[in-house]
Write an enzyme that holds these catalytic residues in place. Structure first.
Site, PDB file in Angstrom:
ATOM      1  CD  GLN A 160      -3.046  -0.613  -0.028  1.00 15.74           C
ATOM      2  OE1 GLN A 160      -3.077   0.486  -0.570  1.00 15.74           O
ATOM      3  NE2 GLN A 160      -3.828  -1.606  -0.419  1.00 15.74           N
TER       4      GLN A 160
ATOM      5  CB  CYS B   5      -9.163  -9.886   0.350  1.00 16.24           C
ATOM      6  SG  CYS B   5      -8.002  -8.799  -0.463  1.00 16.24           S
TER       7      CYS B   5
HETATM    8  C1  PLP Z   1      -3.424  -5.888  -2.250  1.00 15.84           C
HETATM    9  C2  PLP Z   1      -2.576  -6.261  -1.116  1.00 15.84           C
HETATM   10  C3  PLP Z   1      -1.935  -7.505  -1.068  1.00 15.84           C
HETATM   11  C4  PLP Z   1      -2.116  -8.554  -2.136  1.00 15.84           C
HETATM   12  O1  PLP Z   1      -1.482  -8.189  -3.352  1.00 15.84           O
HETATM   13  P1  PLP Z   1      -1.891  -9.004  -4.681  1.00 15.84           P
HETATM   14  O2  PLP Z   1      -1.013  -8.460  -5.749  1.00 15.84           O
HETATM   15  O3  PLP Z   1      -3.332  -8.697  -4.921  1.00 15.84           O
HETATM   16  O4  PLP Z   1      -1.637 -10.444  -4.400  1.00 15.84           O
HETATM   17  C5  PLP Z   1      -1.150  -7.789   0.036  1.00 15.84           C
HETATM   18  N1  PLP Z   1      -0.963  -6.895   1.024  1.00 15.84           N
HETATM   19  C6  PLP Z   1      -1.551  -5.686   1.004  1.00 15.84           C
HETATM   20  C7  PLP Z   1      -1.303  -4.725   2.120  1.00 15.84           C
HETATM   21  C8  PLP Z   1      -2.388  -5.335  -0.048  1.00 15.84           C
HETATM   22  O5  PLP Z   1      -2.979  -4.134  -0.053  1.00 15.84           O
END
Ligand code: PLP
Length: 421
Positions: A208, A354
């Site tokens: 993020q 998610c």
């Molecule tokens: C979106 C996200 C993930 C997962 O990333 P993907 O590329 O969708 O597998 C993991 N950690 C955080 C903090 C996220 O925001």
């Protein structure tokens, strides 16, 4: 003859399915909506699409091939690696491309556990993304001791508790840089220092953070860091793991010698090129964009707090990402609010994307020990590059209307229903 018939059947089926997708009357296009869910995913930057397309069409060579048609693709991957290294403030050789942020998080922890059989203890936090906590949960069921560090009511980590958790058996600390639900930022430099002092590896999920706040890994003792392209206006299904050049690393995927033997499998060339371009765009835009996005988020948040009574901000308001606003509207069921905002073409999130569809309350807000009502009532609005002030104006009309509608509905039903129901 028979084979020919089958092929044409398959082709027909393919064509009809493609036509079917385009003619679906219910497909919602991005022009129709107000997208305030940039922590779930982001819109591809047009500059990124332009850069990646030739690698899906004309330049399809395998980067490992010996001829120039392959070598030119290898050069494109090298350029992407350099661009990403500029954004991270690290060496290009420290970048390992992966298939997503989830893979990067999994790989960092798996590597640490392979380095020394006597060190199998993992220290993590109570607010990690499922890409870390579900993995740690599984590892703990398989016999790795896992210590989970809690947070306070504002989502801040207790660093003393973290240091006390370390033992000579600790393999790795995995703690996110910024939380995807609240935007709260952890003091990763201090965690890295604690890890270094105790000779423990430190991995951070910076998925993020990358593209939102400045990063300079060259000055840091962070051992590994995860990122994902689709959170910074790149495509889904590609990410990277930074591995400090002085840190040992054991790969999770075994096979070819791609990525300097750190991640086997033929490279997802177009997506890697896209991630490189997304990183270049982010580096160029970062300072101005953070200011612009922060102003939009702040205007949205303060105006909602003014217009909607009994609204609370979740998480430390001072130490958080510039784009995230996590609000609880007392008495409002966030799932119902999500549906009604959806009818007004406004996309945001109830907790983490998610887990949509699940009735579980957010594990992040539960870890902050907010009361159940405030947890159930939480909504995340996350802003980004392509949001406009006009959209913020529209959202500021819609959100107060929807919340007061839901509150009047629930107070009406409370009058009708007998007490205690
Ligand atoms: C979106 C996200 C993930 C997962 O990333 P993907 O590329 O969708 O597998 C993991 N950690 C955080 C903090 C996220 O925001």
């Amino acid at each position: 003859m028979r084979l020919g018939l089958r092929l044409s059947d398959a082709t027909l089926l393919y064509m009809s399915s493609v036509r079917g997708l385009n003619s679906l009357p219910s497909m919602i296009s991005s022009e129709q909506i107000i997208y305030l869910d940039n922590n779930a995913t982001t819109q591809l930057d047009p500059a990124v699409i332009e850069e990646m397309l030739p690698f899906l069409t004309r330049f399809f060579g395998n980067p490992s091939s010996g001829y120039r048609f392959g070598a030119q693709v290898r050069s494109a991957i090298d350029l992407a690696r350099q661009r990403l290294a500029v954004l991270l403030g690290c060496e290009p050789g420290e970048v390992v491309f992966t298939s997503c942020g989830t893979e990067s998080n999994n790989a960092a922890i798996n590597s640490a556990l392979q380095l020394d059989p006597a060190r199998q203890h993992i220290v993590t936090t109570a607010v990690e993304h499922s890409a870390t906590w579900r993995h740690c949960d599984l590892l703990s069921k398989r016999g790795c001791p896992v210590t989970t560090i809690g947070v306070d009511a504002e989502g801040n980590l207790d660093l003393e508790e973290l240091e006390r958790a370390l033992t000579p058996q600790t393999a790795i600390i995995s703690a996110m840089w910024a939380n995807n639900e609240t935007g709260v930022i952890f003091p990763v430099e201090q965690i890295a220092e604690i890890a270094r002092r105790n000779r423990v590896l430190f991995h951070t999920d910076a998925i993020q953070v990358v593209g939102k706040i400045p990063i300079r890994l060259a000055d840091s003792t962070i051992n590994s860091l995860s990122l994902s392209a689709h959170k910074l206006h790149g495509p889904k299904g590609v990410g990277a793991l930074y591995v400090n050049q002085r840190s040992a690393f054991k790969p999770s995927l075994i096979g070819g010698s791609q990525e300097n033997n750190r991640r086997a499998g033929t490279e997802n060339v177009a997506s890697i090129v896209a991630l490189g371009k997304a990183a270049e765009c982010a580096a160029a835009a970062l300072a101005d964009e953070a200011t612009r996005v922060r102003a939009m988020r702040d205007r949205f948040e303060t105006t909602v707090l003014e217009r909607v009574p009994d609204t609370f901000v979740n998480g430390n308001r001072r130490v958080r990402l510039p784009n995230t606003s996590n609000l609880s509207f007392a008495g409002v069921e966030s799932g119902a609010a999500l549906m009604m905002l959806d009818r007004h073409q406004l996309c945001c999130s109830a907790g983490s994307a998610c887990r949509t569809g699940s009735l579980d309350a957010s594990h992040v807000l539960r870890a902050m020990k907010l009361d159940a009502d405030r947890t159930r009532a939480s909504m995340r609005f996350s802003f980004g590059r392509f949001n406009t002030e006009t959209e913020v104006d529209r959202a500021l009309e819609i959100v107060p209307k929807v919340i007061s509608k839901l509150r009047s509905l629930s107070s009406a039903s409370a009058v009708r229903e007998p007490a205690g129901v």
